[in-house]
Design an enzyme around this catalytic site. Structure first.
Site, short mmCIF file in Angstrom:
data_model
loop_
_atom_site.label_atom_id
_atom_site.label_comp_id
_atom_site.label_asym_id
_atom_site.label_seq_id
_atom_site.Cartn_x
_atom_site.Cartn_y
_atom_site.Cartn_z
N GLU A 114 7.09 1.85 15.02
CA GLU A 114 7.80 1.58 13.77
C GLU A 114 8.88 2.63 13.56
OE1 GLU A 114 4.93 1.03 10.62
OE2 GLU A 114 4.09 -0.71 11.61
N HIS A 228 10.63 -0.47 0.26
CA HIS A 228 10.61 -0.98 1.63
C HIS A 228 11.88 -1.80 1.84
CE1 HIS A 228 9.32 -2.93 5.29
NE2 HIS A 228 8.27 -2.13 5.34
N ARG A 273 13.16 5.10 6.31
CA ARG A 273 13.03 3.95 5.43
C ARG A 273 13.99 3.98 4.24
NH1 ARG A 273 6.92 2.33 4.17
NH2 ARG A 273 6.98 1.51 6.28
N HIS A 328 7.47 -0.17 -2.88
CA HIS A 328 6.42 -0.27 -1.86
C HIS A 328 5.35 0.79 -2.00
CE1 HIS A 328 4.78 -1.37 2.00
NE2 HIS A 328 5.04 -0.20 2.54
N ARG A 363 7.97 8.72 2.86
CA ARG A 363 6.79 8.55 3.74
C ARG A 363 7.16 7.87 5.06
NH1 ARG A 363 3.23 4.48 4.72
NH2 ARG A 363 4.10 3.14 3.11
#
Ligand code: SIN
Length: 504
Positions: A114, A228, A273, A328, A363
């Site tokens: 990811e 997100h 992100r 998110h 994160r």
């Protein structure tokens, strides 16, 4: 409802609460697990897609990836705790005890990749890992341990006196009573209900953070609300399109069909992100839409669950999945140490409602289930052995059947609007100032009701209004754009400063 006593009271039954209860039970405590959920899918854990990262050959690189994704703000000691304990926790509890079968390929585990991970290190089950962990873990706790599970049971208030917590007032069906505990562990999850579009279940009202803050516990990093980049919004609702899809080669294209991420970050779709989320938002604003192009690999074969979900929501994924950012995860929460201990005696917090320092301002993907598991186990073990003491519990007022039916709905609508417009993915100092004014008034109106009535929905609204204000206040107090906290005006001011002065 009867007053009860328990060695360890755990509030919340996502992965962090289950891990805490599991560890306390294994250490010999009498454990009560209270959850306001009636069904597994009411916990955020159930909704997690990508998976759970583990430490493979290079723990230092895993730690570096976490720190880099956080823009250097993660606490290195907390990151070390996570990385050092990751593999043992996953193996001993999820694989050996609970029996979860993560996906394999011919060479062993099929480690996924990811964004912002240097190597594939994510254990997963299809891209629906959350439910494949949550349901067996719940069943294990129910069938194989002595833990008392109280479903459809909300915690309304902590029982506390002079910096020490003695348990909580629990409510079911409009009836409530204190449960006294040697230690109380909050594992109540996140704050998705504060935003109009979120990948969390509707019940994520920030109860644990609000109860702890109202009891005087320290909270930290509340401004770092993670969005997100790729959620799909349809009339049927919002669903997450896992980062694992970009890890497999999914490409983001704007309304003109152009791939834009290489202009925003050297790692393109696999950049941090917060960077990808802001880019998606900005390209949507400029060109009308953003689609996730999955034509470069066999989407239906690799992500059967997501392909089915698209079809169920009437989304033709073959023409690219329309995506937009959605709230998110909250990186901040109740400030805790490496065992989940808060600033109040006998009060712990684990999982999304806590702030361990692992995430800093942003994160890294697939570290939230891991953090919940590792800190849940550590807190559960640490919480055992305190005497159960009874003190005079706070008096809650009788239920008033005349609470206006639309009251909570209307207040939530107002709260979500201001959070979306002023405390969302992009903020300004003026917007944050205005948001605090609106939220202060709203909290005042809710508090007036709480002084005369008791009901679960009213307490959830109170939690949401307390936590919204904590987020807005923390955001207003931080004048530096970092990670998930992006101040559009600070950025503009910084750009102005860099314009070279004209020569005389
Ligand atoms: C995802 O699957 O994209 C979510 C993973 C995460 O939030 O850690």
């Amino acid at each position: 409802m009867q007053e009860t006593k328990t060695g360890v009271l755990v509030v919340g039954a996502g992965i962090a609460g289950l891990a805490a209860a599991f560890a306390a039970d294994r250490a010999g405590a009498d454990v009560t697990l209270a959850t306001k959920a009636e069904r597994p899918e009411e916990a955020s854990t159930w909704w997690a897609q990508g998976g759970i990262a583990v430490t493979r050959d290079d723990p230092e690189q895993f730690a570096a990836d976490i720190r880099d994704a956080s823009a250097g703000t993660a606490d290195p000691d907390a990151v070390e705790v996570l990385v050092e304990n990751a593999t043992d926790a996953v193996r001993d509890v999820l694989i050996d005890a609970v029996g979860i079968e993560f996906d394999t390929n011919g060479d062993g585990y099929d480690f996924g990749r990811e964004a912002a991970h240097d190597e594939p290190r994510i254990l997963h089950v299809d891209a629906q890992t959350g439910k494949h962990i949550h349901v067996p873990f719940l069943n294990y706790v129910a069938d194989e341990t002595d833990i008392t599970i109280r479903e459809d049971t909300a915690a309304l208030e902590l029982v506390r006196h002079e910096g020490k917590v003695y348990g909580a007032i629990l409510e079911r069906d409009g009836d409530w009573a204190p449960t006294f505990a040697g230690a109380t562990i909050l594992a109540t999850g996140g704050v998705g209900a504060l935003y109009p579009r979120s990948t969390n279940p509707d019940d994520a009202t920030g109860d644990g953070i609000a109860m702890a803050a109202l009891a005087g516990a320290d909270v930290a990093d509340m401004e770092f609300v993670q969005f997100h980049p790729t959620a799909c919004h349809t009339d049927e609702g919002t669903f997450l399109v896992s980062e694992a899809v970009r890890g497999e080669g999914g490409v983001l294209r704007n309304g003109d069909g152009e791939r834009f991420m290489p202009e925003y970050h050297p790692d393109a779709e696999l950049g941090p992100r917060d960077v990808v989320a802001r880019a998606v938002r900005s390209e949507r604003d400029a060109s009308g839409e953003v689609r996730l192009d999955v034509s470069g690999f066999d989407f239906a074969e690799q992500f059967p669950g997501l392909a089915a979900k698209c079809e169920g929501h009437g989304v033709d994924w073959e023409s690219g999945i329309p995506v937009a950012p959605a709230q998110h995860f909250l990186c901040g929460g109740v400030a805790v140490d490496d065992r989940g201990r808060s600033s109040l005696d006998r009060l712990y917090a684990v999982g999304e409602c806590s702030r361990t320092g692992v995430h800093g301002a942003n994160r890294l993907a697939s570290t939230s289930l891991l953090e919940g598991l590792v800190w849940g186990l550590r807190a559960g073990e640490d919480a055992v052995g305190h005497p159960v003491e009874r003190i005079e519990p706070p008096e809650l007022l009788e239920r008033d059947p005349d609470l206006p039916a639309n009251f909570a709905r209307e207040k939530f609508r107002r709260l979500r609007r201001v959070m979306d417009q002023q405390v969302g993915i992009e903020r300004t100092s003026e917007g944050l100032r205005r948001a605090q004014g609106v939220l202060r008034r709203l909290k005042g109106e809710v508090d007036a009701y709480v002084r005369t009535r008791t009901s679960r929905s009213l307490y959830e609204l109170r939690s949401a209004s307390v936590v919204a204000l904590l987020i807005a206040r923390a955001a207003a107090e931080n004048d530096e754009s970092v990670g998930c906290h992006y101040l559009a005006d600070a950025d503009a001011a910084a750009a102005d400063e860099q314009v070279p002065a004209e020569s005389p």
